[in-house]
Scaffold this motif. Structure first.
Motif, PDB file in Angstrom:
ATOM      1  N   ALA A   1      48.557  78.706  46.213  1.00  0.00           N
ATOM      2  CA  ALA A   1      48.760  77.302  46.599  1.00  0.00           C
ATOM      3  C   ALA A   1      47.437  76.619  46.968  1.00  0.00           C
ATOM      4  CB  ALA A   1      49.751  77.205  47.756  1.00  0.00           C
ATOM      5  N   TYR A   2      46.418  77.428  47.276  1.00  0.00           N
ATOM      6  CA  TYR A   2      45.101  76.886  47.634  1.00  0.00           C
ATOM      7  C   TYR A   2      44.091  76.967  46.502  1.00  0.00           C
ATOM      8  CZ  TYR A   2      46.134  77.005  52.667  1.00  0.00           C
ATOM      9  OH  TYR A   2      46.650  76.792  53.915  1.00  0.00           O
TER      10      TYR A   2
ATOM     11  N   ALA B   1      50.011  69.607  44.722  1.00  0.00           N
ATOM     12  CA  ALA B   1      51.466  69.543  44.800  1.00  0.00           C
ATOM     13  C   ALA B   1      51.973  69.561  46.234  1.00  0.00           C
ATOM     14  CB  ALA B   1      52.072  70.701  44.012  1.00  0.00           C
ATOM     15  N   TRP B   2      51.147  70.038  47.161  1.00  0.00           N
ATOM     16  CA  TRP B   2      51.621  70.052  48.556  1.00  0.00           C
ATOM     17  C   TRP B   2      50.704  69.309  49.518  1.00  0.00           C
ATOM     18  CZ3 TRP B   2      48.616  72.395  52.364  1.00  0.00           C
ATOM     19  CH2 TRP B   2      47.635  73.295  51.929  1.00  0.00           C
ATOM     20  N   PHE B   3      49.427  69.240  49.238  1.00  0.00           N
ATOM     21  CA  PHE B   3      48.502  68.572  50.155  1.00  0.00           C
ATOM     22  C   PHE B   3      48.712  67.065  50.009  1.00  0.00           C
ATOM     23  CE2 PHE B   3      44.516  66.888  51.726  1.00  0.00           C
ATOM     24  CZ  PHE B   3      44.274  67.682  52.832  1.00  0.00           C
ATOM     25  N   LYS B   4      49.362  66.494  51.057  1.00  0.00           N
ATOM     26  CA  LYS B   4      49.890  65.130  50.917  1.00  0.00           C
ATOM     27  C   LYS B   4      48.853  64.075  51.264  1.00  0.00           C
ATOM     28  CE  LYS B   4      53.247  63.293  53.620  1.00  0.00           C
ATOM     29  NZ  LYS B   4      54.566  63.227  54.263  1.00  0.00           N
TER      30      LYS B   4
ATOM     31  N   ALA C   1      47.988  73.192  42.000  1.00  0.00           N
ATOM     32  CA  ALA C   1      48.894  73.684  43.048  1.00  0.00           C
ATOM     33  C   ALA C   1      48.625  72.976  44.368  1.00  0.00           C
ATOM     34  CB  ALA C   1      48.739  75.191  43.204  1.00  0.00           C
TER      35      ALA C   1
END
Lengths: 157, 92
Positions: free
Chosen positions: A24-25, A33-36, A30
């Motif tokens: 994820a990092y 997709a999560w770091f807003k 990736a």
């Protein structure tokens, strides 16, 4: 200008293997997709070179006109185990901090214990320059209060 | 809760009374506020009194607390992402 050294740690138990958390990092796709980040910012520079000595940069213009600049260098990467980076944070021309960020991924049962440690040197001249802008005191306190009272915090803007 | 504390110190049960949440949820929230340095509390006998202490924080401390909160928020997103992309049974 004064200098303040501070450290904080965040621990999370995640329902995913260390390999999935590490993944994820380790790619821009990736991580994005999560770091807003709020939708109303304009990205000026986005570099992502995930290797020791590689640079990550995220420079953006906010609706207020302020330009934030995150400039990081990866210092240590052990696949599925840890990532260590050093970053400078700027708002316009003001350097706010120089920080050492250590991310550890420890297998725990079926999941992963994520330990995020930041040891930072905070430059108060820079931090105080932020006062009165969107990132000032009111915003910090409002968001902390929103968090405590279970409301959605305003995005980092 | 913070609004009430801005009027002056209050006990945990006084804070909980008007709120539609359990006492343990109130205690949990107070703990986060204390960790953020916004609230201090003192126990006298069986009563814990909380005081809002925003003025005690320096600009830098507030900024550090904010950085921590920023990452906590990002990790909520990470958790959601990991759940969304979790391999189906038998796939891993």
């Amino acid at each position: 200008m004064t200098v303040t050294n501070a450290m904080f740690t965040i621990e999370r138990t995640l329902k995913a293997s260390p390999a999935r958390v590490f993944a994820a990092y380790s790619s821009l796709e990736a991580k994005s997709a999560w770091f807003k980040t709020p939708s109303d910012i304009e990205t000026l520079n986005r570099d992502f070179d995930f290797r020791v000595g590689g640079v990550e940069r995220f420079r953006a213009r906010w609706p207020s006109g302020m330009v934030s600049d995150f400039q990081a260098t990866y210092h240590d990467i052990v696949e599925n185990e840890r990532i260590i980076l050093v970053y400078d944070l700027f708002h316009d021309a003001d350097k706010l901090s120089v920080s050492l960020m250590t991310l550890e991924f420890r297998a725990e049962g079926d999941g992963t214990r994520l330990i995020h440690t930041e040891q930072g040197t905070y430059l108060s001249g820079g931090v105080e320059a932020v006062k009165g802008r969107e990132h000032g005191t009111t915003w910090h306190v409002e968001n902390l209060v929103a968090l405590i009272e279970g409301r959605e915090a305003k995005p980092f803007s | 809760m913070v609004e009430r504390l801005s009027l002056g110190p209050a006990s945990v049960s006084e804070l909980a009374k008007p709120l539609p949440m359990t006492l343990s949820a109130v205690v949990q929230h107070l703990k986060v506020l204390e960790e953020a340095g916004l609230v201090t509390s003192q126990k006298v006998g069986r009563v814990r009194t909380c005081t809002l202490d925003i003025g005690a924080m320096t600009q830098v401390e507030r900024w550090v607390a904010e950085r921590k909160r920023f990452w906590e928020q990002q990790y909520d997103q990470l958790e959601a992402y990991l759940a969304r992309t979790a391999p189906q049974e038998g796939e891993q």
